[in-house]
Design a protein around this motif. Structure first.
Motif, PDB file in Angstrom:
ATOM      1  N   MET A  62      64.495  -0.517  18.324  1.00 31.55           N
ATOM      2  CA  MET A  62      63.035  -0.605  18.199  1.00 31.55           C
ATOM      3  C   MET A  62      62.516  -1.768  19.018  1.00 31.55           C
ATOM      4  N   ARG A  63      61.464  -1.517  19.747  1.00 30.17           N
ATOM      5  CA  ARG A  63      60.829  -2.595  20.504  1.00 30.17           C
ATOM      6  C   ARG A  63      59.987  -3.470  19.575  1.00 30.17           C
ATOM      7  N   LYS A  64      59.740  -4.678  20.042  1.00 31.58           N
ATOM      8  CA  LYS A  64      58.981  -5.630  19.227  1.00 31.58           C
ATOM      9  C   LYS A  64      57.964  -6.352  20.102  1.00 31.58           C
ATOM     10  N   ILE A  65      56.725  -6.377  19.640  1.00 30.45           N
ATOM     11  CA  ILE A  65      55.650  -7.113  20.303  1.00 30.45           C
ATOM     12  C   ILE A  65      55.158  -8.185  19.350  1.00 30.45           C
ATOM     13  N   VAL A  66      55.143  -9.414  19.813  1.00 31.37           N
ATOM     14  CA  VAL A  66      54.593 -10.517  19.034  1.00 31.37           C
ATOM     15  C   VAL A  66      53.130 -10.695  19.450  1.00 31.37           C
ATOM     16  N   ILE A  67      52.238 -10.605  18.462  1.00 35.19           N
ATOM     17  CA  ILE A  67      50.802 -10.747  18.702  1.00 35.19           C
ATOM     18  C   ILE A  67      50.378 -12.097  18.158  1.00 35.19           C
ATOM     19  N   ALA A  68      50.149 -13.053  19.068  1.00 38.20           N
ATOM     20  CA  ALA A  68      49.896 -14.438  18.669  1.00 38.20           C
ATOM     21  C   ALA A  68      48.623 -14.967  19.331  1.00 38.20           C
ATOM     22  N   PRO A  69      47.451 -14.523  18.855  1.00 37.06           N
ATOM     23  CA  PRO A  69      46.201 -14.972  19.449  1.00 37.06           C
ATOM     24  C   PRO A  69      45.563 -16.136  18.694  1.00 37.06           C
ATOM     25  N   ASP A  70      44.618 -16.770  19.348  1.00 42.55           N
ATOM     26  CA  ASP A  70      43.717 -17.725  18.707  1.00 42.55           C
ATOM     27  C   ASP A  70      42.480 -16.952  18.258  1.00 42.55           C
ATOM     28  N   SER A  71      41.545 -17.643  17.633  1.00 45.19           N
ATOM     29  CA  SER A  71      40.283 -17.015  17.257  1.00 45.19           C
ATOM     30  C   SER A  71      39.426 -16.747  18.490  1.00 45.19           C
ATOM     31  N   PHE A  72      38.483 -15.852  18.339  1.00 47.19           N
ATOM     32  CA  PHE A  72      37.415 -15.665  19.316  1.00 47.19           C
ATOM     33  C   PHE A  72      36.223 -16.418  18.731  1.00 47.19           C
ATOM     34  N   LYS A  73      35.990 -17.607  19.242  1.00 46.69           N
ATOM     35  CA  LYS A  73      35.076 -18.559  18.621  1.00 46.69           C
ATOM     36  C   LYS A  73      33.721 -17.932  18.286  1.00 46.69           C
ATOM     37  N   GLU A  74      33.277 -18.173  17.079  1.00 42.90           N
ATOM     38  CA  GLU A  74      31.974 -17.744  16.554  1.00 42.90           C
ATOM     39  C   GLU A  74      31.867 -16.229  16.366  1.00 42.90           C
ATOM     40  N   SER A  75      32.990 -15.524  16.447  1.00 39.42           N
ATOM     41  CA  SER A  75      32.919 -14.080  16.205  1.00 39.42           C
ATOM     42  C   SER A  75      34.086 -13.575  15.359  1.00 39.42           C
ATOM     43  N   LEU A  76      35.323 -13.911  15.704  1.00 38.73           N
ATOM     44  CA  LEU A  76      36.489 -13.383  14.997  1.00 38.73           C
ATOM     45  C   LEU A  76      37.504 -14.498  14.749  1.00 38.73           C
ATOM     46  N   SER A  77      38.087 -14.517  13.553  1.00 35.96           N
ATOM     47  CA  SER A  77      39.174 -15.452  13.276  1.00 35.96           C
ATOM     48  C   SER A  77      40.438 -14.980  13.979  1.00 35.96           C
ATOM     49  N   ALA A  78      41.410 -15.858  14.096  1.00 34.68           N
ATOM     50  CA  ALA A  78      42.681 -15.479  14.721  1.00 34.68           C
ATOM     51  C   ALA A  78      43.352 -14.356  13.946  1.00 34.68           C
ATOM     52  N   ARG A  79      43.254 -14.403  12.623  1.00 34.08           N
ATOM     53  CA  ARG A  79      43.849 -13.349  11.802  1.00 34.08           C
ATOM     54  C   ARG A  79      43.177 -11.997  12.088  1.00 34.08           C
ATOM     55  N   GLU A  80      41.853 -12.014  12.228  1.00 35.80           N
ATOM     56  CA  GLU A  80      41.126 -10.776  12.534  1.00 35.80           C
ATOM     57  C   GLU A  80      41.474 -10.254  13.920  1.00 35.80           C
ATOM     58  N   VAL A  81      41.609 -11.177  14.887  1.00 34.56           N
ATOM     59  CA  VAL A  81      41.977 -10.771  16.248  1.00 34.56           C
ATOM     60  C   VAL A  81      43.343 -10.096  16.242  1.00 34.56           C
ATOM     61  N   ALA A  82      44.324 -10.728  15.585  1.00 31.51           N
ATOM     62  CA  ALA A  82      45.674 -10.155  15.539  1.00 31.51           C
ATOM     63  C   ALA A  82      45.667  -8.787  14.868  1.00 31.51           C
ATOM     64  N   ALA A  83      44.906  -8.650  13.784  1.00 29.37           N
ATOM     65  CA  ALA A  83      44.863  -7.380  13.069  1.00 29.37           C
ATOM     66  C   ALA A  83      44.221  -6.274  13.895  1.00 29.37           C
ATOM     67  N   ILE A  84      43.154  -6.608  14.628  1.00 30.50           N
ATOM     68  CA  ILE A  84      42.484  -5.612  15.466  1.00 30.50           C
ATOM     69  C   ILE A  84      43.405  -5.155  16.591  1.00 30.50           C
ATOM     70  N   GLN A  90      52.343  -9.737  13.698  1.00 29.66           N
ATOM     71  CA  GLN A  90      51.104 -10.500  13.810  1.00 29.66           C
ATOM     72  C   GLN A  90      51.367 -11.960  13.449  1.00 29.66           C
ATOM     73  N   LEU A  91      51.044 -12.852  14.358  1.00 22.89           N
ATOM     74  CA  LEU A  91      51.279 -14.279  14.153  1.00 22.89           C
ATOM     75  C   LEU A  91      50.040 -15.047  14.620  1.00 22.89           C
ATOM     76  N   PRO A  92      48.941 -14.997  13.865  1.00 21.51           N
ATOM     77  CA  PRO A  92      47.730 -15.718  14.273  1.00 21.51           C
ATOM     78  C   PRO A  92      47.992 -17.209  14.350  1.00 21.51           C
ATOM     79  N   VAL A  93      47.528 -17.817  15.428  1.00 24.54           N
ATOM     80  CA  VAL A  93      47.786 -19.236  15.643  1.00 24.54           C
ATOM     81  C   VAL A  93      46.489 -19.941  16.034  1.00 24.54           C
ATOM     82  N   ALA A  94      46.603 -21.191  16.375  1.00 22.06           N
ATOM     83  CA  ALA A  94      45.443 -21.995  16.754  1.00 22.06           C
ATOM     84  C   ALA A  94      45.929 -23.153  17.601  1.00 22.06           C
ATOM     85  N   ASP A  95      44.983 -23.849  18.223  1.00 25.12           N
ATOM     86  CA  ASP A  95      45.369 -24.950  19.104  1.00 25.12           C
ATOM     87  C   ASP A  95      44.941 -26.313  18.583  1.00 25.12           C
ATOM     88  N   GLY A  96      44.579 -26.363  17.307  1.00 20.75           N
ATOM     89  CA  GLY A  96      44.109 -27.623  16.748  1.00 20.75           C
ATOM     90  C   GLY A  96      42.637 -27.604  16.438  1.00 20.75           C
TER      91      GLY A  96
END
Length: 380
Positions: free
Chosen positions: A1-23, A39-45
């Motif tokens: 099985m292939r594996k894709i790691v989805i590790a985005p930051d938020s889309f400021k003022e519109s979507l949280s990182a968790r929402e971005v990863a889920a979408i 899904q691995l939502p992250v942030a940069d500080g």
């Protein structure tokens, strides 16, 4: 099985990182049914750091009523990590731009007092280490409000406390640190900082970040003079040129105030978060990484989430795709730092408000197109 790691930051003022990863995962799943989508939502500080770290460590969320950037009371989130001794505080939760309407933003008077109140709440809860996530601030007060909430006294030449805001720092005559909360000395601070800007000068807090907080050219000049005086006062009080330290200008100079009076170190926020989230372990058996943030451009290479994720992915020879709400004209710079392909979400010309309101649909469409390309490749 292939594996894709989805590790985005938020889309400021519109979507949280968790929402971005889920979408992204939701758009890919029908097209890639035999692929693990981690899904691995992250942030940069900045914004999203609290969520990312609490999710990663099974931490506990708290709320406190604190003074917001304009002096009104706001409900601010903070958290304790699973170890029970490390607190996570996002400056944006108490002193952030999102708390102030665009038409009301004025960094001459906005204040970081609420962030200091969150630090006090964490100390009351027994915190011995505090991760202070900078970014998304509405303030340009050099962290003065935060420090005053912790007991520091900033006085004018009549011996009176300065009023809130960055402009008032021009009248600073004396610093009294004898009344600082004594618990601070026994607490280690990791300041999550994603920029290298000094406190003042052409690359400093006021001149680079003032405009996004509502400052026009005249206000930026006023703030620059005030922070220059503040920086000189910090040097005289601490015996160290705080203003020149790379990163001292982060979050309207909050980092400078922390460096002067808190037992702290500045660290790349992305490194703090990626270590806590276990990205390295997730990448070990991955085939592809998808990351992203609200805007991809030349500034992305300076400590932002997509580059932090890409650099770790490249250590394992993994391809990296980044999705941005929009792309800057200089976005090609990211290709030299580990990102193989970039995709923009915005499909047509429109206003910023339209782009923010349509962010979920735009992101889902872009992710679906990426999934279609990947599916075609798998069928070859």
């Amino acid at each position: 099985m292939r594996k894709i790691v989805i590790a985005p930051d938020s889309f400021k003022e519109s979507l949280s990182a968790r929402e971005v990863a889920a979408i992204i995962a939701g758009a890919l799943a029908p097209l890639l049914p035999h692929t693990e989508l981690l899904q691995l939502p992250v942030a940069d500080g900045g914004e999203g750091t609290l969520d990312a770290l609490l999710d990663a460590t099974a931490g506990q969320r708290f709320q406190s009523m604190v003074r917001g950037p304009q002096g009104d009371m706001v409900k601010a989130d903070w958290g304790m990590l699973g170890d029970g001794v490390t607190a996570v505080i996002e400056m944006a939760s108490a002193s952030g731009l999102a708390l102030v309407a665009r038409s009301a933003r004025n960094p001459l008077y906005s204040c970081s007092h609420g962030t200091g109140e969150l630090i006090r709440a964490a100390l009351d809860h027994g915190a011995r280490r505090i991760i202070l996530a900078l970014g998304g601030s509405a303030t340009n007060d050099g962290g003065a409000g935060m420090l005053c909430a912790l007991g520091l006294r900033l006085l004018d030449d009549a011996g009176q406390p300065l009023p809130p805001g960055g402009a008032a720092l021009a009248r600073l005559a004396r610093i009294d640190s004898s009344t600082l909360d004594p618990r601070l000395a026994g607490c280690q601070f990791d300041i999550a900082c994603d920029v290298d800007n000094p406190l003042t000068g052409p690359h400093g807090a006021s001149m680079v970040f003032g405009a996004q907080k509502g400052a026009d050219a005249a206000m930026q000049a006023t703030l620059e003079l005030a922070l220059s005086h503040y920086g000189a006062s910090l040097t005289a009080h601490c015996g160290r040129d705080i203003a020149a330290v790379p990163g001292a200008g982060a979050a309207g100079g909050m980092a400078a105030g922390a460096l002067a009076f808190l037992p702290c170190r500045l660290r790349r926020g992305i490194d703090i978060v990626l270590d806590a989230c276990g990205l390295d372990a997730a990448l070990q058996d991955a085939d592809l990484v998808i990351t992203g943030e609200g805007r991809l451009d030349g500034q992305t290479i300076f400590g932002k989430t997509p580059i932090g994720v890409a650099r770790r992915a490249k250590l394992r020879g993994l391809p990296v795709i980044a999705i941005g709400g929009g792309l800057g004209h200089d976005v090609a710079a990211v290709h030299e730092h580990g990102i193989d392909a970039v995709f923009a979400c915005i499909a047509s010309v429109g206003t910023l408000d339209e782009a923010l309101s349509q962010a979920p649909a735009n992101l889902a469409r872009s992710a679906r197109n990426i999934g279609a390309l990947l599916a075609m490749n798998l069928r070859r």
